[in-house]
Scaffold this active site. Structure first.
Site, PDB file in Angstrom:
ATOM      1  CB  SER A 146      28.669  23.621  71.775  1.00 24.74           C
ATOM      2  OG  SER A 146      28.171  22.601  70.933  1.00 24.74           O
ATOM      3  CG  HIS A 151      27.566  26.861  68.925  1.00 26.07           C
ATOM      4  ND1 HIS A 151      27.865  27.780  67.948  1.00 26.07           N
ATOM      5  CD2 HIS A 151      28.024  25.670  68.460  1.00 26.07           C
ATOM      6  CE1 HIS A 151      28.486  27.182  66.934  1.00 26.07           C
ATOM      7  NE2 HIS A 151      28.591  25.891  67.230  1.00 26.07           N
ATOM      8  CG  ASP A 168      27.619  22.341  67.001  1.00 28.73           C
ATOM      9  OD1 ASP A 168      28.133  23.169  66.219  1.00 28.73           O
ATOM     10  OD2 ASP A 168      27.938  22.242  68.198  1.00 28.73           O
ATOM     11  CG  MET A 223      26.939  17.808  62.951  1.00 27.02           C
ATOM     12  SD  MET A 223      27.960  16.729  63.959  1.00 27.02           S
ATOM     13  CE  MET A 223      28.670  17.924  65.092  1.00 27.02           C
ATOM     14  CG  HIS A 272      28.358  25.432  63.326  1.00 31.26           C
ATOM     15  ND1 HIS A 272      29.391  24.837  64.022  1.00 31.26           N
ATOM     16  CD2 HIS A 272      28.729  25.409  62.022  1.00 31.26           C
ATOM     17  CE1 HIS A 272      30.342  24.471  63.171  1.00 31.26           C
ATOM     18  NE2 HIS A 272      29.959  24.796  61.948  1.00 31.26           N
ATOM     19  CG  MET A 326      29.107  21.634  60.847  1.00 33.57           C
ATOM     20  SD  MET A 326      29.640  20.890  62.393  1.00 33.57           S
ATOM     21  CE  MET A 326      28.349  21.519  63.477  1.00 33.57           C
ATOM     22  CG  MET A 355      34.842  24.835  61.728  1.00 32.38           C
ATOM     23  SD  MET A 355      33.717  24.870  63.138  1.00 32.38           S
ATOM     24  CE  MET A 355      34.200  23.390  64.039  1.00 32.38           C
ATOM     25  CG  ASP A 372      32.553  25.500  67.080  1.00 30.19           C
ATOM     26  OD1 ASP A 372      32.749  24.857  68.128  1.00 30.19           O
ATOM     27  OD2 ASP A 372      31.609  25.274  66.291  1.00 30.19           O
TER      28      ASP A 372
END
Ligand code: DX5
Ligand code: ZN
Length: 219
Positions: free
Chosen positions: A9, A34, A36, A38, A67, A69, A138, A176
């Site tokens: 990540s 990966h 992330d 957000m 991913h 979020m 998660m 994750d």
């Protein structure tokens, strides 16, 4: 059995030297990268967005595992695709019309994943499982790297593995949050296919060595 995949990540990398982090991943045994995203609404933190993913995509040789979020992820499907994303994962808790969103992700040419928060039971996916390329469990509350693994994830993982096997679905299981060597071993023994690892990789003196160890955990 297919060998498990490791997805480092980027959230845990040094953002002042992202190019070096991508180079390290390119040269390592990592399978995916990966990323992330957000939004400060779905989770209490903001990470990075499309300009950063695009820049990473230009040099990254590994498939991008994005991913999201964020609330209303369906609004961003074409932007996520245009970044060169391989796997786009959206949260179950953020999608009112999950089936429709999954179809749109696939129609855009990407693999489709659904993410479950720690409190969301795997059984909510019973009727959509066969449409999913991946389920991401998660194992921490989303929003931050460096948290402790939630042990109940192992029970969820076993139930999800049984559901997938019963349906003979090709759906991958990704986990994750809070993964280190010991946790990784437990997860693989419970049937995980893909492990996301952030701080354990990037906090190490030799990140690519840790990736190799994670990759070769089982004989
Ligand atoms: C958390 C992110 C994770 C995080 C994992 O919201 O989804 O991908 O980067 O980091 P570690 O491995 O440090 O828990
Ligand atoms: Zn993640």
């Amino acid at each position: 059995m297919m060998k498990h995949k490791i997805a480092p990540s980027l959230l845990a990398a040094n953002f002042l030297a992202l190019g070096d982090a991508v180079e390290m991943i390119n040269k390592s045994d990592a399978d995916w990268m990966h990323l992330d995203v957000m939004d400060g609404v779905f989770v209490p933190n903001i990470s990075f967005g499309f300009p950063v993913i695009e820049a990473v995509a230009r040099v990254c040789k590994k498939p991008l595992d994005v991913h999201l979020m964020i609330v209303e992820p369906q609004k961003f499907i074409s932007q996520v695709r245009d970044c060169g994303t391989y796997m786009m994962s959206v949260h179950y808790e953020a999608c009112l019309h999950l089936h429709s969103t999954i179809q749109s992700i696939k129609k855009a040419g990407m693999k489709a994943g659904v993410v479950l928060n720690p409190h969301t039971p795997v059984e909510v996916l019973e009727d959509i499982l066969c449409d999913l390329d991946m389920v991401l469990l998660m194992s921490v509350n989303p929003g931050f790297g460096g948290q402790a693994f939630i042990p109940q994830t192992l029970n969820k993982l076993s139930r999800l593995r049984a559901m997938i096997d019963r349906k003979q679905a090709a759906t991958l299981i990704e986990i994750d949050g809070g993964i280190n060597l010991q946790v990784a071993k437990d997860l693989l023994l419970h049937g995980a296919d893909v492990l996301v690892v952030g701080s354990f990789v990037f906090g190490a003196a030799e990140p690519s060595k840790i990736i190799r160890e994670l990759k070769n955990l089982l004989p």
